[in-house]
Enzyme design. Structure first.
Site, PDB file in Angstrom:
ATOM      1  N   GLU A   1       0.825  -1.205   0.000  1.00  0.00           N
ATOM      2  CA  GLU A   1       0.000   0.000   0.000  1.00  0.00           C
ATOM      3  C   GLU A   1       0.864   1.262   0.000  1.00  0.00           C
ATOM      4  O   GLU A   1       0.539   2.263  -0.660  1.00  0.00           O
ATOM      5  CB  GLU A   1      -0.911  -0.042   1.241  1.00  0.00           C
ATOM      6  CG  GLU A   1      -1.859   1.115   1.405  1.00  0.00           C
ATOM      7  CD  GLU A   1      -2.977   1.125   0.385  1.00  0.00           C
ATOM      8  OE1 GLU A   1      -2.695   0.965  -0.800  1.00  0.00           O
ATOM      9  OE2 GLU A   1      -4.135   1.318   0.790  1.00  0.00           O
TER      10      GLU A   1
ATOM     11  N   THR B   1      -4.263  11.108  -4.191  1.00  0.00           N
ATOM     12  CA  THR B   1      -4.330  11.034  -2.732  1.00  0.00           C
ATOM     13  C   THR B   1      -3.629  12.244  -2.114  1.00  0.00           C
ATOM     14  O   THR B   1      -4.111  12.807  -1.123  1.00  0.00           O
ATOM     15  CB  THR B   1      -3.685   9.723  -2.237  1.00  0.00           C
ATOM     16  OG1 THR B   1      -4.352   8.632  -2.858  1.00  0.00           O
ATOM     17  CG2 THR B   1      -3.830   9.575  -0.738  1.00  0.00           C
TER      18      THR B   1
END
Lengths: 309, 309
Positions: free
Chosen positions: B130, B183
């Site tokens: 991740e 993000t």
């Protein structure tokens, strides 16, 4: 119950509990007031006696009177009550002294009703008395005083309280250094803005605390009992706070913090001896610094206000 | 299991869920990737095939490769794996595309181990993958992908995850408008400081959400699913957010918000028809405004990654 005279116990309470500012509270077994109620034909609340503290006898100036009258009016009671208040919880100690009187008043009157109110309704009326003492209606002390155990105020609109699973195996120590902190002063010292990261951390702590009770996960329980938002600011109002916190850690206690807006501090442990050691050392610290201090050792009160005679 | 080839399903996930920024997530049943694993004598991860998305085949540039290699090294595996990745979850959609690959990699490899790792350990290695995608190790998508259901990340130091009680009776709608939100951009739009009152409200909402699942209190569940801190800022990155939220409310849905850092939105309801109406009307809104949009109707996935062949 519909007898003419009853005596009740109304517990002291610890609000905020580090991670739960304005939301969490729990009730104590080891300290609380007693109140005596007599049903009268005269409507409304009449305060007939107060011992232990110097407080207003006029019902509209007394939190018990205000809470009691709010409830009697709301249910259109065809009777009134005489109330004796025997204070054991010191005013301004930060362990719910006014809340105990407000909660006790509505709990006591409820015993005389044919259709008793539920705990949420009682809390709502007790808050009317609480507002007289603190300036705004809040439930973080009256809720645990009425429900017992640990309560979470989930919100005021809609108003809702969750009775959380018991933390029966926990021992509590309370230290009350004899200094005065006004609730207003304790509010004023808080910043208007806080770092987003701290806000997120706090939400995780409170959520973790709740989960830890349902799972009874002792590790998570301990980890969650921290405060990123409020204690770092308020602790400066309490002399020797950091030293006392250090004493709690040295004695393997699992949490330490400010009770409500202080000046009392609470300490939690899984062993009674840890609390005793914490209290002994902390009391000695205050005395050696020329400050008076009260200390109490307690379990969690799981029942809230109760009839004792 | 120690067969030479397995096929798994790795679900899409919704993180944040309004009240649980960086903490909450849940897994979806209706959308997810498939991955095929073959045990090899050659150590390490070899990506042999990727369908559905254009992603790096080099293991050290691929989240599944990074997560898988981190785990293989940590357990000193005497074998390696070939991985096929069949993406159904679009990259950058905000419903855990990279997390599904990272979680799937460690889940798949775990099937070949004689002493399989537990979910917390798997999550830890999946976070390594991740981090390649998002720049930091976080668990709010990989945890529900591995555990299934709804997970609460209680903290990273110590690292702990609580699998919350199921919300089986909930229907989920996902809308993915085809816009790009990085993000980093979604992080940058957040304020550094937030009002203390909002921080307190958020902590009460997240705690209420947790309590509502344990009590299965539908009212509290609905009330708690709000966001004082993040959505008010991020929603401006998503065209027509307020209109779509209005559509959700008009159709009696119980919650609507941004999935992860967007652009996907999630919607929850207690009736399937409410979700269908929400999706139909919202899709029509985007199309009439010249925007492409994907939509998915789903239940909660209670199992997380699972072997399907």
């Amino acid at each position: 119950m519909n007898s003419k005279s009853i005596k009740i116990f109304c517990p002291a309470t610890v609000a905020n509990v580090n991670c739960g500012f304005d939301a969490l509270g729990f009730a104590l077994e080891g300290i609380g007031d007693e109140m005596v109620f007599r049903k009268t034909k005269t409507k409304g609340v009449t305060i007939t006696k107060i011992t232990g503290e110097k407080l207003p006898m006029e019902a509209h100036e007394n939190v018990a009177g205000v809470a009691g009258n709010a409830m009697l009016e709301a249910v259109s009671a065809d009777f009134g009550v005489e109330i004796e208040i025997h204070k054991k919880i010191r005013s301004g100690s930060g362990i719910g002294s006014s809340s105990a009187s407000a909660a006790g008043a509505v709990f006591g009157i409820n015993q005389f009703l044919e259709n008793p109110l539920n705990n949420l309704e009682l809390t709502r009326y007790a808050m009317k008395g609480e507002a007289l003492a603190s300036g705004n209606e809040h439930a973080d002390n009256v809720a645990p005083c009425i429900y017992g155990g640990t309560t979470l105020v989930t919100g005021y609109d809609p108003f809702k309280i969750i009775a959380l699973p018991p933390m029966d195996t926990v021992y509590v120590g309370i230290l009350h250094p004899h200094i005065t902190i006004k609730t207003k002063e304790a509010r004023a010292i808080l910043p208007k803005q806080v770092p987003l990261a701290d806000a997120i951390a706090q939400s995780q702590s409170l959520a973790s605390f709740v989960a830890s009770l349902y799972e009874w996960d002792k590790e998570l329980f301990q980890e969650s009992l921290k405060d990123a938002l409020v204690t770092p600011h308020r602790k400066q109002l309490i002399p020797h706070f950091d030293e006392v916190k250090h004493i709690s850690e040295k004695n393997s206690c699992i949490a330490h913090g400010i009770s409500g807006s202080g000046p009392s501090m609470f300490c939690l442990a899984f062993a009674e001896a840890d609390i005793e050691n914490y209290l002994t050392e902390s009391v000695a610290l205050y005395i050696s610094n020329g400050l008076k201090v009260d200390s109490y050792s307690s379990r969690i009160n799981g029942e809230g206000c109760r009839v004792i005679g």
